[in-house]
Design a protein around this motif. Structure first.
Motif, PDB file in Angstrom:
ATOM      1  N   ASN A 164     136.649  78.221  25.539  1.00  0.00           N
ATOM      2  CA  ASN A 164     135.211  78.563  25.066  1.00  0.00           C
ATOM      3  C   ASN A 164     135.090  78.964  23.673  1.00  0.00           C
ATOM      4  OD1 ASN A 164     132.531  78.238  25.151  1.00  0.00           O
ATOM      5  ND2 ASN A 164     132.254  79.849  26.812  1.00  0.00           N
ATOM      6  N   SER A 165     134.777  80.292  23.418  1.00  0.00           N
ATOM      7  CA  SER A 165     134.844  80.980  22.295  1.00  0.00           C
ATOM      8  C   SER A 165     133.873  80.099  21.350  1.00  0.00           C
ATOM      9  CB  SER A 165     136.229  80.834  21.329  1.00  0.00           C
ATOM     10  OG  SER A 165     137.173  81.430  22.237  1.00  0.00           O
ATOM     11  N   PRO A 166     132.382  80.053  21.580  1.00  0.00           N
ATOM     12  CA  PRO A 166     131.406  79.519  20.629  1.00  0.00           C
ATOM     13  C   PRO A 166     131.403  80.616  19.426  1.00  0.00           C
ATOM     14  CG  PRO A 166     130.296  80.651  22.210  1.00  0.00           C
ATOM     15  CD  PRO A 166     131.684  80.524  22.619  1.00  0.00           C
ATOM     16  N   TYR A 167     130.863  80.211  18.224  1.00  0.00           N
ATOM     17  CA  TYR A 167     130.530  81.023  17.147  1.00  0.00           C
ATOM     18  C   TYR A 167     129.305  80.265  16.429  1.00  0.00           C
ATOM     19  CZ  TYR A 167     133.308  77.918  14.382  1.00  0.00           C
ATOM     20  OH  TYR A 167     134.019  76.772  13.751  1.00  0.00           O
ATOM     21  N   TYR A 168     128.593  81.222  15.770  1.00  0.00           N
ATOM     22  CA  TYR A 168     127.215  80.703  15.061  1.00  0.00           C
ATOM     23  C   TYR A 168     126.985  81.333  13.805  1.00  0.00           C
ATOM     24  CZ  TYR A 168     126.314  80.048  20.199  1.00  0.00           C
ATOM     25  OH  TYR A 168     126.310  79.562  21.560  1.00  0.00           O
ATOM     26  N   ALA A 169     126.209  80.691  13.181  1.00  0.00           N
ATOM     27  CA  ALA A 169     125.500  80.895  11.948  1.00  0.00           C
ATOM     28  C   ALA A 169     124.538  82.080  12.437  1.00  0.00           C
ATOM     29  CB  ALA A 169     124.730  80.010  11.300  1.00  0.00           C
ATOM     30  N   ASP A 170     124.419  83.170  11.519  1.00  0.00           N
ATOM     31  CA  ASP A 170     123.591  84.236  11.664  1.00  0.00           C
ATOM     32  C   ASP A 170     122.244  84.047  11.574  1.00  0.00           C
ATOM     33  OD1 ASP A 170     125.362  86.695   9.498  1.00  0.00           O
ATOM     34  OD2 ASP A 170     125.764  86.118  11.587  1.00  0.00           O
ATOM     35  N   SER A 171     121.888  82.741  11.160  1.00  0.00           N
ATOM     36  CA  SER A 171     120.184  82.224  11.131  1.00  0.00           C
ATOM     37  C   SER A 171     119.958  81.888  12.690  1.00  0.00           C
ATOM     38  CB  SER A 171     120.157  81.266  10.181  1.00  0.00           C
ATOM     39  OG  SER A 171     121.133  80.189  10.157  1.00  0.00           O
ATOM     40  N   VAL A 172     120.787  81.463  13.502  1.00  0.00           N
ATOM     41  CA  VAL A 172     120.594  80.902  14.991  1.00  0.00           C
ATOM     42  C   VAL A 172     121.138  81.694  15.922  1.00  0.00           C
ATOM     43  CG1 VAL A 172     120.698  78.755  13.553  1.00  0.00           C
ATOM     44  CG2 VAL A 172     122.522  79.457  14.979  1.00  0.00           C
ATOM     45  N   LYS A 173     121.636  82.779  15.743  1.00  0.00           N
ATOM     46  CA  LYS A 173     122.459  83.475  16.656  1.00  0.00           C
ATOM     47  C   LYS A 173     121.370  84.087  17.526  1.00  0.00           C
ATOM     48  CE  LYS A 173     126.132  85.504  15.355  1.00  0.00           C
ATOM     49  NZ  LYS A 173     127.020  86.448  14.483  1.00  0.00           N
ATOM     50  N   GLY A 174     121.307  83.831  18.792  1.00  0.00           N
ATOM     51  CA  GLY A 174     120.573  84.584  19.654  1.00  0.00           C
ATOM     52  C   GLY A 174     119.293  83.619  20.100  1.00  0.00           C
ATOM     53  N   ARG A 175     119.429  82.445  19.134  1.00  0.00           N
ATOM     54  CA  ARG A 175     118.332  81.458  19.766  1.00  0.00           C
ATOM     55  C   ARG A 175     118.967  80.391  20.149  1.00  0.00           C
ATOM     56  NH1 ARG A 175     115.324  79.510  15.777  1.00  0.00           N
ATOM     57  NH2 ARG A 175     116.750  79.880  14.059  1.00  0.00           N
ATOM     58  N   PHE A 176     120.030  80.028  19.547  1.00  0.00           N
ATOM     59  CA  PHE A 176     120.665  78.584  19.738  1.00  0.00           C
ATOM     60  C   PHE A 176     122.030  78.903  20.838  1.00  0.00           C
ATOM     61  CE2 PHE A 176     119.411  75.967  15.785  1.00  0.00           C
ATOM     62  CZ  PHE A 176     118.061  76.436  15.956  1.00  0.00           C
ATOM     63  N   THR A 177     122.572  77.850  21.386  1.00  0.00           N
ATOM     64  CA  THR A 177     123.551  77.884  22.452  1.00  0.00           C
ATOM     65  C   THR A 177     124.257  76.830  22.325  1.00  0.00           C
ATOM     66  OG1 THR A 177     122.586  79.671  23.861  1.00  0.00           O
ATOM     67  CG2 THR A 177     124.589  78.375  24.373  1.00  0.00           C
ATOM     68  N   ILE A 178     125.550  76.858  21.995  1.00  0.00           N
ATOM     69  CA  ILE A 178     126.633  75.828  21.796  1.00  0.00           C
ATOM     70  C   ILE A 178     127.392  75.572  23.283  1.00  0.00           C
ATOM     71  CG2 ILE A 178     128.367  76.832  20.582  1.00  0.00           C
ATOM     72  CD1 ILE A 178     128.687  73.942  19.205  1.00  0.00           C
ATOM     73  N   THR A 179     127.322  74.597  23.930  1.00  0.00           N
ATOM     74  CA  THR A 179     128.146  74.430  24.961  1.00  0.00           C
ATOM     75  C   THR A 179     128.899  72.961  24.959  1.00  0.00           C
ATOM     76  OG1 THR A 179     126.247  73.281  26.383  1.00  0.00           O
ATOM     77  CG2 THR A 179     126.582  75.898  26.493  1.00  0.00           C
ATOM     78  N   LYS A 180     129.677  72.896  26.044  1.00  0.00           N
ATOM     79  CA  LYS A 180     130.687  71.489  26.062  1.00  0.00           C
ATOM     80  C   LYS A 180     130.909  71.311  27.354  1.00  0.00           C
ATOM     81  CE  LYS A 180     134.853  74.030  25.752  1.00  0.00           C
ATOM     82  NZ  LYS A 180     135.511  73.664  26.922  1.00  0.00           N
ATOM     83  N   ASP A 181     130.720  69.846  27.796  1.00  0.00           N
ATOM     84  CA  ASP A 181     131.365  69.409  28.996  1.00  0.00           C
ATOM     85  C   ASP A 181     132.530  68.420  28.742  1.00  0.00           C
ATOM     86  OD1 ASP A 181     131.579  67.560  31.185  1.00  0.00           O
ATOM     87  OD2 ASP A 181     129.616  67.944  31.592  1.00  0.00           O
ATOM     88  N   ASN A 182     133.594  68.984  28.989  1.00  0.00           N
ATOM     89  CA  ASN A 182     135.056  68.218  28.744  1.00  0.00           C
ATOM     90  C   ASN A 182     135.122  66.703  29.428  1.00  0.00           C
ATOM     91  OD1 ASN A 182     135.331  71.146  27.955  1.00  0.00           O
ATOM     92  ND2 ASN A 182     137.422  70.378  27.363  1.00  0.00           N
ATOM     93  N   ASP A 183     134.562  66.697  30.757  1.00  0.00           N
ATOM     94  CA  ASP A 183     134.620  65.751  31.202  1.00  0.00           C
ATOM     95  C   ASP A 183     133.911  64.405  30.587  1.00  0.00           C
ATOM     96  OD1 ASP A 183     134.806  67.185  34.688  1.00  0.00           O
ATOM     97  OD2 ASP A 183     136.544  66.659  33.282  1.00  0.00           O
TER      98      ASP A 183
END
Length: 122
Positions: A55-74
């Motif tokens: 997993n291990s998402p990381y974000y720009a400070d400008s979007v942290k707390g507002r944006f969420t990155i996720t993935k669906d491997n399948d």
């Protein structure tokens, strides 16, 4: 690998959108997927990144707390959930792939899709 971004649109400030980036072709499972954006007259900037493995998402400070990155491997798709949108989030959003988790540099990513436009009205 080929990437196709979708999900952009027009939304009022404070609203939400979810972007999707579908990958086709040869996907390297150890690679990192990144979302970037480019506002009119500005350089492309990093927004969020995540590895296909783990997993291990990381974000720009400008979007942290507002944006969420996720993935669906399948589905080989990476998503960007954008909440509490602001007019300054207006940009064309691109997804790219690269070998270096944690990188925020354009030059570390490639295979850019055509981008999807997000417009946030005040």
């Amino acid at each position: 690998v080929q990437l196709q971004a979708s999900g952009g649109g027009l939304v009022q400030a404070g609203g939400s959108l979810r972007l999707a980036c579908a990958a086709s072709g040869r996907v390297i499972t150890s690679s990192t997927m990144g979302w970037f954006r480019q506002a009119a007259g500005k350089e492309r900037e990093f927004v969020a990144g995540i590895r296909w493995t783990g997993n291990s998402p990381y974000y720009a400070d400008s979007v942290k707390g507002r944006f969420t990155i996720t993935k669906d491997n399948d589905k080989r798709t990476v998503y960007l959930q954008m909440n509490s949108l602001k007019p300054e989030d207006t940009a064309v959003y691109y997804c790219g792939t690269g070998p270096r988790w944690g990188s925020r540099r354009n030059s570390d990513f490639a295979s850019w899709g055509q981008g999807t436009l997000v417009t946030v009205s005040s």
